[in-house]
Design an enzyme around this catalytic site. Structure first.
Site, short mmCIF file in Angstrom:
data_model
loop_
_atom_site.label_atom_id
_atom_site.label_comp_id
_atom_site.label_asym_id
_atom_site.label_seq_id
_atom_site.Cartn_x
_atom_site.Cartn_y
_atom_site.Cartn_z
N SER A 1 -3.16 -11.80 -1.19
CA SER A 1 -1.90 -11.84 -0.44
C SER A 1 -2.25 -11.80 1.04
O SER A 1 -3.36 -11.38 1.41
CB SER A 1 -1.06 -10.61 -0.79
OG SER A 1 -0.03 -10.42 0.17
N TYR B 1 0.68 -1.55 -2.88
CA TYR B 1 0.47 -3.00 -2.98
C TYR B 1 -0.58 -3.47 -1.97
O TYR B 1 -1.53 -4.19 -2.31
CB TYR B 1 1.81 -3.72 -2.75
CG TYR B 1 1.75 -5.21 -2.93
CD1 TYR B 1 1.88 -5.78 -4.19
CD2 TYR B 1 1.58 -6.05 -1.83
CE1 TYR B 1 1.83 -7.16 -4.35
CE2 TYR B 1 1.54 -7.43 -2.00
CZ TYR B 1 1.67 -7.98 -3.26
OH TYR B 1 1.61 -9.35 -3.42
C1 BGC Z 1 4.50 -10.11 -1.55
C2 BGC Z 1 5.89 -10.62 -1.19
C3 BGC Z 1 6.00 -10.83 0.31
C4 BGC Z 1 4.84 -11.62 0.85
C5 BGC Z 1 4.86 -11.70 2.37
C6 BGC Z 1 3.48 -11.05 -0.96
O1 BGC Z 1 2.20 -10.68 -1.32
O2 BGC Z 1 4.39 -10.02 -2.95
O3 BGC Z 1 6.86 -9.69 -1.64
O4 BGC Z 1 7.21 -11.51 0.59
O5 BGC Z 1 3.62 -11.05 0.45
O6 BGC Z 1 5.11 -10.46 2.98
#
Ligand code: BGC
Length: 269
Positions: free
Chosen positions: A154, A167
């Site tokens: 991410s 996360y």
């Molecule tokens: C998350 C999303 C978020 C995006 C940008 C992703 O890894 O799961 O919820 O919108 O990152 O912030």
């Protein structure tokens, strides 16, 4: 089906492939000629729909249940993979979730659930795949590599995220996990690559795009001024696991419309 089948004769396992980015990636790999295991944890019907969609366009796929954070379930899924396709050429560690909370209110359960699925899940699946890649080695005429692993990360691998520390910590962990196994597995001709998506239109972040107001707010973080689609990630993944990308290993490719460009600095600082 696409005319150039860069992944013909290869088999791929995509975790969390019943929705969102995983679904987009599974369809793209199937379009490129790979036979695909569609992993899901809760929604069998959604996984079966992805299988049907792939079959309608002439591809090969089947659905397989496993919670990627559970060792025995992961091993049973890999056994199913080998029963159906004989071996594995491509693993896409995609399964991931969010359990958001203000830091001081975050429960141990919220922390553990996110780390177990997002990070431990990638460990368990990558270990199984790497064992088979090493056992089998390069197959002449199929791929230059003995195997390819994609670690879905991410932008939050590098962008801190208040209210989502479980996360963000899992994604930061994926970065060093990916690089460390890439270093260890490269001599075996195994490539390991991270993909760092920004905001992609999927169920995980629905609240950030499903009203015009929320979408407008989200777009202030995206210089390219559009939300991403699962197909954007699918195309990148299909290319990264093809021999066209044979010299790429141990790095994360961000695909985010410029979200990692610190857009707040465009007219400030
Ligand atoms: C998350 C999303 C978020 C995006 C940008 C992703 O890894 O799961 O919820 O919108 O990152 O912030």
């Amino acid at each position: 089906m696409e005319s150039i089948q860069t992944l013909k004769g290869q088999s791929a396992l995509v975790t969390g492939a019943d929705s969102g980015i995983g679904k987009g990636v599974a369809i793209a790999l199937a379009n490129a000629g790979a036979s695909v295991l569609i992993n899901y944890v809760h929604n069998h019907d959604a996984a079966q729909e992805v299988v049907n969609e792939i079959k309608t366009t002439g591809g090969t796929a089947f659905a397989s249940h496993a919670d990627v954070s559970k060792e025995e379930e992961v091993q049973a899924m890999f056994a199913e993979m080998y029963k159906q396709y004989g071996t594995i050429d491509i693993l896409v560690n995609n399964a991931g979730l969010q359990k958001d909370s203000r830091f001081v209110d975050m429960t141990l359960d919220q922390w553990n659930t996110v780390i177990s699925t997002n990070l431990t899940g990638q460990f368990l699946c990558s270990r199984e795949a790497a064992k088979e890649f090493i056992r089998r080695g390069v197959v002449e005429g199929r791929s230059k590599a003995a195997g390819k692993i994609i670690c879905m990360s991410s932008v939050h691998e590098v962008i801190p995220w208040a209210g989502h520390v479980n996360y963000a910590a899992s994604k930061g962990g994926i970065s060093m996990f990916m690089k460390s196994i890439a270093q260890e597995l490269a001599p075996h001709k195994i490539r390991v690559v991270g993909i760092g998506p920004g905001a992609i239109k999927t169920p995980i972040n629905k609240s950030a795009w499903d009203t015009p107001e929320e979408l407008a707010k989200l777009l202030t973080l995206i210089p390219y001024n559009r939300i991403g689609e699962p197909e954007d990630i699918g195309k990148l993944a299909a290319w990264l696991v093809s021999d066209e990308a044979d010299y790429i290993t141990g790095t994360t490719i961000f695909i985010d419309g410029g979200m990692t460009l610190y857009p707040g600095f465009a007219d400030n600082g």
